[in-house]
Design a protein around this motif. Structure first.
Motif, PDB file in Angstrom:
ATOM      1  N   GLU A   6       0.814  -1.218   0.000  1.00 31.18           N
ATOM      2  CA  GLU A   6       0.000   0.000   0.000  1.00 31.18           C
ATOM      3  C   GLU A   6       0.853   1.276   0.000  1.00 31.18           C
ATOM      4  N   ILE A   7       2.047   1.212   0.564  1.00 32.28           N
ATOM      5  CA  ILE A   7       2.880   2.424   0.626  1.00 32.28           C
ATOM      6  C   ILE A   7       4.066   2.354  -0.339  1.00 32.28           C
ATOM      7  N   ALA A   8       4.021   1.441  -1.286  1.00 31.55           N
ATOM      8  CA  ALA A   8       5.115   1.320  -2.260  1.00 31.55           C
ATOM      9  C   ALA A   8       5.282   2.627  -3.022  1.00 31.55           C
ATOM     10  N   GLY A   9       6.515   3.070  -3.172  1.00 32.01           N
ATOM     11  CA  GLY A   9       6.791   4.321  -3.883  1.00 32.01           C
ATOM     12  C   GLY A   9       7.283   5.391  -2.935  1.00 32.01           C
ATOM     13  N   ALA A  10       6.933   6.623  -3.239  1.00 27.75           N
ATOM     14  CA  ALA A  10       7.430   7.758  -2.460  1.00 27.75           C
ATOM     15  C   ALA A  10       6.982   7.712  -1.005  1.00 27.75           C
ATOM     16  N   VAL A  11       5.769   7.202  -0.757  1.00 26.00           N
ATOM     17  CA  VAL A  11       5.209   7.230   0.600  1.00 26.00           C
ATOM     18  C   VAL A  11       6.087   6.446   1.578  1.00 26.00           C
ATOM     19  N   TYR A  12       6.577   5.279   1.161  1.00 24.30           N
ATOM     20  CA  TYR A  12       7.423   4.476   2.055  1.00 24.30           C
ATOM     21  C   TYR A  12       8.691   5.236   2.431  1.00 24.30           C
ATOM     22  N   VAL A  13       9.338   5.855   1.460  1.00 21.15           N
ATOM     23  CA  VAL A  13      10.567   6.607   1.740  1.00 21.15           C
ATOM     24  C   VAL A  13      10.264   7.802   2.633  1.00 21.15           C
ATOM     25  N   GLN A  14       9.171   8.501   2.347  1.00 22.81           N
ATOM     26  CA  GLN A  14       8.810   9.672   3.153  1.00 22.81           C
ATOM     27  C   GLN A  14       8.474   9.280   4.586  1.00 22.81           C
ATOM     28  N   ASN A  15       7.750   8.184   4.741  1.00 26.17           N
ATOM     29  CA  ASN A  15       7.421   7.712   6.095  1.00 26.17           C
ATOM     30  C   ASN A  15       8.681   7.326   6.858  1.00 26.17           C
ATOM     31  N   ALA A  16       9.635   6.698   6.146  1.00 23.44           N
ATOM     32  CA  ALA A  16      10.879   6.290   6.790  1.00 23.44           C
ATOM     33  C   ALA A  16      11.681   7.507   7.249  1.00 23.44           C
ATOM     34  N   ILE A  17      11.769   8.520   6.397  1.00 20.64           N
ATOM     35  CA  ILE A  17      12.511   9.729   6.768  1.00 20.64           C
ATOM     36  C   ILE A  17      11.798  10.464   7.897  1.00 20.64           C
ATOM     37  N   ALA A  18      10.467  10.561   7.786  1.00 17.78           N
ATOM     38  CA  ALA A  18       9.687  11.277   8.798  1.00 17.78           C
ATOM     39  C   ALA A  18       9.784  10.602  10.161  1.00 17.78           C
ATOM     40  N   SER A  19       9.923   9.276  10.199  1.00 19.33           N
ATOM     41  CA  SER A  19      10.012   8.556  11.469  1.00 19.33           C
ATOM     42  C   SER A  19      11.268   8.929  12.251  1.00 19.33           C
ATOM     43  N   THR A  20      12.264   9.473  11.554  1.00 19.39           N
ATOM     44  CA  THR A  20      13.527   9.852  12.201  1.00 19.39           C
ATOM     45  C   THR A  20      13.710  11.367  12.269  1.00 19.39           C
TER      46      THR A  20
END
Length: 471
Positions: A330-344
């Protein structure tokens, strides 16, 4: 109608990526050239780093570094972010291992195809050089028709497939922001991107080289530094990250259960999308460099594959997998990377990625387009008239806008299909002609051993075909 087109493209892509087709072509050619070149990826890595900073042979020409940045602008783009994200989310963490394999083997393939492009490059009226696989297909194989097919595919994949995908991936990074509207925002971004692209393509190859020489290193270094910061802040998760990559990569029971959706297949697809080794694209840029020996530019283009996949793609993968964000379809693409960066990094993360993607996508669009005009001239078998060039540039500009408003399935499947088709045309060609590039490599190594700056003469390795630069 659109659904029918999409289903046809997806079906063709599925056939191309069966294990006995494109993956076999890439693996077999990579292994073959690695052994024939005696592990050039390791043996001459130091040489490649030295050659990259040499000045061009003639004043005002494109340097090795400039040609590298043109090809890297195409390679180091949205594939290093969105491509890696989709590979992990859809294929699993093990896809990264198989991306590494494609890059390591692909380094030798990239050397062969770029060296051949240098050997058979042509002299332009202004003294500059140009060329690519279409020319070694015509001049070394005597198959102009094959060069025409290759040139058509280059235009389709770079002006259409990859540029649509770059535009789509850029606008998708804004989907996490509150102001994003699924219809208005992509169209707005598409208009801006198409306008900027249209303005820039009027500058020609040398202007493209000057732009990418600045933007590509800057954006690459900044992106890797931010990735390293996030990995450091999540250092406790790194051992588990490596375990998940290797565990998933060698889960052959899962792979055999569905190869088309496996980590191996996504590793091959996204590895090819990001480093392009074997596609014959980078040789078009390699042929523009003014060097004293073809093997020099072959080494430089080999290095580009490593910069792209082993450095920047790996930075994206480690940055994402070191966080606690779970990759899902469901989060494949930009969303996964953005969520990963935002988590840190918090809310600054998605903003940074959007800015990075703007730089990555823009240089990708320019790098992709730089391959197309020369291929159009090859197809026409004459110089492009001004009004024809204008129409072609307007067409390429319109495609950028269309890509921004298209759907994900269509742009990804189109790119996958076209890159698979071009591998089928180029790889058999370089397997046939590879002996010439290997003799060229041996000539280069012999000169180095004598303490000389290698200077190439075609007759020294038994080339009988007429060459413009190596008499």
């Amino acid at each position: 109608m659109l659904e029918t087109i999409n289903s046809v493209i997806a079906a063709i892509s599925d056939v191309l990526y069966q294990p006995w087709f494109v993956p076999l072509f890439l693996v077999v050619s990579g292994i073959y050239f690695t052994f024939r070149c005696r592990f050039i990826q390791i043996r001459l890595f130091k040489d490649a780093c030295k050659v990259i900073m040499e000045k061009p042979e003639s004043e005002g020409s494109i340097s090795s570094f400039g040609a590298l940045m043109i090809s890297t602008a195409s390679r180091v783009g949205t594939g290093n972010i969105i491509g890696v994200s989709t590979a992990i989310c859809l294929g699993g963490p093990g896809a990264i291992f198989w991306m590494w394999v494609t890059a390591l083997l692909g380094g030798a393939t990239a050397f062969i195809e770029s060296t051949l492009a240098q050997i058979y490059k042509k002299r332009a009226p202004d003294g500059s050089c140009y060329g690519g696989p279409a020319y070694y297909m015509r001049d070394a194989l005597g198959k102009r028709w094959m060069g025409v097919i290759f040139s058509v595919l280059i235009i389709l994949i770079y002006a259409v497939g990859y540029n649509m995908l770059a535009a789509y991936n850029l606008q998708s990074t804004f989907s996490v922001f509150k102001f994003y509207h699924p219809v208005i925002t992509p169209a707005f971004i598409g208009v801006i991107l198409a306008f900027l692209f249209g303005v820039m393509v009027l500058g020609g190859a040398k202007r493209l080289a000057s732009i990418t020489e600045i933007l590509v290193p800057f954006m690459g270094i900044l992106y890797v530094l931010v990735s390293l910061l996030i990995i450091f802040l999540n250092i406790r998760n790194v051992p588990g990250m490596f375990a998940s990559i290797f565990r998933n990569a060698f889960d052959f029971q899962s792979v055999m259960g569905g190869f088309s959706g496996s980590c191996i297949m996504y590793g091959v697809k996204r590895g090819l999308y990001s480093n392009e080794a074997g596609m014959g694209s980078a040789p078009n840029a390699a042929a523009t460099a003014s060097v004293s020996h073809p093997a020099k530019q072959g080494l430089v283009q080999m290095l580009s594959v490593f910069i792209d996949t082993l450095l920047i793609c790996t930075a994206t993968a480690f940055m994402c997998l070191s966080t606690s964000v779970v990759p899902t379809e469901e989060i494949a693409g930009a969303v996964y990377v953005q969520n990963a960066i935002a988590s840190t990094l918090g809310t600054a993360g998605p903003v940074f990625l959007a800015v990075a993607m703007m730089l990555f996508a823009f240089t990708t669009l320019l790098g992709n387009y730089s391959y197309c005009e020369g291929c159009l001239e090859f197809i026409l078998h004459r110089s492009i008239k001004k009004h024809e060039l204008l129409l072609f540039r307007l067409f390429a500009t319109a495609i950028v806008f269309i890509g921004a408003i298209a759907n994900a399935g269509l742009v990804w499947d189109t790119a996958d299909m076209l890159q698979g088709m071009i591998v089928v045309v180029n790889v058999p060609t370089i397997l046939i002609l590879g002996g010439t590039a290997i003799r060229c490599l041996n000539d280069y190594v012999a000169s180095r051993k004598r303490g000389e700056n290698p200077v190439f003469h075609a007759k020294n390795i038994g080339i009988k075909e007429e060459t413009d630069f190596w008499k």
